[in-house]
Write an enzyme that holds these catalytic residues in place. Structure first.
Site, mmCIF file in Angstrom:
data_model
loop_
_atom_site.group_PDB
_atom_site.id
_atom_site.type_symbol
_atom_site.label_atom_id
_atom_site.label_comp_id
_atom_site.label_asym_id
_atom_site.label_seq_id
_atom_site.Cartn_x
_atom_site.Cartn_y
_atom_site.Cartn_z
ATOM 1 N N ALA B 108 40.109 36.742 47.021
ATOM 2 C CA ALA B 108 40.754 35.558 46.447
ATOM 3 C C ALA B 108 40.995 35.744 44.955
ATOM 4 O O ALA B 108 41.679 34.946 44.332
ATOM 5 C CB ALA B 108 39.901 34.317 46.698
ATOM 6 N N LYS B 109 40.418 36.802 44.375
ATOM 7 C CA LYS B 109 40.646 37.153 42.964
ATOM 8 C C LYS B 109 40.517 35.944 42.050
ATOM 9 O O LYS B 109 41.367 35.714 41.188
ATOM 10 C CB LYS B 109 41.998 37.859 42.812
ATOM 11 C CG LYS B 109 42.081 39.151 43.654
ATOM 12 C CD LYS B 109 43.315 39.973 43.389
ATOM 13 C CE LYS B 109 43.296 41.319 44.089
ATOM 14 N NZ LYS B 109 43.254 41.279 45.569
ATOM 15 N N ARG B 110 39.444 35.200 42.198
ATOM 16 C CA ARG B 110 39.237 34.022 41.373
ATOM 17 C C ARG B 110 38.715 34.405 39.994
ATOM 18 O O ARG B 110 38.160 35.490 39.801
ATOM 19 C CB ARG B 110 38.241 33.061 42.029
ATOM 20 C CG ARG B 110 38.704 32.489 43.368
ATOM 21 C CD ARG B 110 40.000 31.718 43.231
ATOM 22 N NE ARG B 110 40.297 30.930 44.403
ATOM 23 C CZ ARG B 110 41.242 31.210 45.309
ATOM 24 N NH1 ARG B 110 42.000 32.274 45.185
ATOM 25 N NH2 ARG B 110 41.442 30.403 46.340
#
Lengths: 310, 310
Positions: B108-110
């Site tokens: 999700a590359k948060r």
């Protein structure tokens, strides 16, 4: 007079700022324990119940601020924390804000490569039915590289929406990567240069493009420096209010007409009921209204005050 | 023999790799038009119907691969594209994979600052009821600075989960920021150094910590260089298969025992039914199984082959 006339994001946003005579944006960052007690009475901390409180709380804030400010900025993280039910609440809040004629900039800081970036862009950018979330703008992260901004920028241009690329963030540790000195200058400066190129290429009648930049209020010098280096780029300025940024600190973000930046305040407005100066008011909604007006007044002491005589 | 014995993410993941004798991770990146026609028959392109197809498709893939690989990596973007209904499908897919005894790394590359980063960390990290999404691992983005990784790392350590920080991504334009030369070395190298410090501080019995790094298969030299610079850090290696990375390209990611990296393949496996070498098979699930086994075999030709004699 409405902000729906133009299909161009930069023009639409600058028009909304002119209509409301303020660059203030209200951040919707619901935190359960800080929400007025009245809304939390008898509510358990289960995700579906908290999601319902978040929805009601944000709806009421939108009711209060819709006539006052050009846009709201929901923070995705607080809704995601509640799982899929939280995401449904977020969807409802976005819809409600759009119905209230506010522009909606989703603060989700997305970023990925190729067709995955395209999926994020399609998810959020453009009002329904152009996207399933129906936002006007989205914050995005540049770490993956210039090619990864393209799908977002293309989609923004296609749908009359916009993106705000993280350039210089408001946190104390933002220097650790963003201020690293490279042979061509600091990292954030290089990202800024690229954003300005993209923005200039999408410039509308307002003189501003659809590719904006996030530049924190807590770094006033960089804000002023970037303002002159990035004349086509709208800045989304977080950190005003609760994070310590003052009206004087954001002054450098505006052009000579008081345009070019929108300034976000979240906690200082939405949780105003808990601040000593507002506790005497009859209800929490009045505190939100008063805090919004006070923030607008403080910003009007800067170049943004020129909006009042537009 | 199970991967549930340890509460330490790095140990748990390395144990799962040893049990399944492969570092292969299957990426769940559903794209409507590429999903086997059988599942799309009579389905409109409305978000709720597509979300239902995504759910079924991912469930079936999990059924096929659960005995073969240590983990799956759902890609949040494809589910987010469908709005809140897509997020519900994502939640169901995560639950289903956990029930199937797979580890789940959400891609999700948060990334965000302070209490917002904390909200993302609380959202995803740790199996239910520790978090509402219930993931074992999450990909995160370092652009906002070192202080913004802390909330994720703390939460990972508290909940026996892990994070993978983007260091060197697999896209062609990853050089444009990540390879910028600073006075202390390249940007990705500096991020890598910091990740290694965090990982070393959380090292388990396996010798690996709970803070991993994303390093693309498409940059074999950097992969090998980072492997020796980051001895405590597990790499999540995307780009194998459809993105062009070969088994030879990922070789440098493994330690002398064939551990230290997990290698993701998405399209090459989940859409195998459309590849010439698998079209003759009786059904699309068989194509997924065959493609998984073939990928495992290719990886076994590298140092990862040592896992087979463990």
């Amino acid at each position: 007079m409405t902000n729906e006339l133009s299909d161009h994001f930069g023009d639409r946003l600058m028009a909304a700022v002119r209509v409301k005579k303020t660059p203030l944006v209200v951040g919707l960052d619901p935190r359960f324990k800080q929400i007025p007690e009245k809304l939390r009475l008898g509510v358990s901390d289960s995700a579906p119940e908290v999601a319902e409180v978040f929805r009601k709380f944000c709806f009421e804030i939108i009711d209060v601020v819709q006539g006052l400010v050009p846009a709201v900025k929901p923070q995705a993280a607080f809704f995601e924390q509640l799982g899929a039910r939280g995401m449904q609440a977020l969807a409802d809040v976005i819809d409600y804000a759009v119905e209230a004629k506010l522009m909606v900039i989703l603060d989700a800081k997305r970023g990925d490569i190729g067709s995955t970036a395209e999926a994020y862009a399609r998810a959020f950018l453009g009002r329904k039915p152009k996207s399933n979330w129906g936002c006007d703008g989205l914050t995005i992260n540049p770490y993956l590289g210039e090619d990864t901004l393209e799908p977002f920028v293309n989609r923004a241009n296609e749908t009359g929406s916009g993106v705000f690329v993280l350039v210089k963030t408001s946190n104390p540790g933002s220097h650790s990567l963003q201020e690293k000195e490279t042979h061509q200058g600091k990292v954030y400066g290089l990202v800024g240069q690229h954003v300005e190129r993209l923005s200039a290429a999408s410039k509308g009648e307002s003189g501003y493009g659809s590719v904006g930049a996030v530049v924190g209020a807590t770094y006033p010098e960089q804000l002023a420096e970037l303002r002159s280096a990035m004349p086509s780029t709208i800045f989304l300025v977080p950190g005003f209010g609760a994070q310590g940024g003052t009206a004087k600190d954001v002054e450098g973000g505006f052009d000579e007409n008081g345009l070019g930046s929108i300034v976000n305040s979240s906690r200082g407005i939405i949780f105003a009921h808990a601040k000593p100066e507002y506790t005497e008011l009859d209800c929490w909604q009045t505190a939100v209204e008063k805090a919004t007006l006070d923030s607008m007044d403080r910003l009007a002491e800067t170049t943004a005050g020129k909006l009042r005589s537009c």
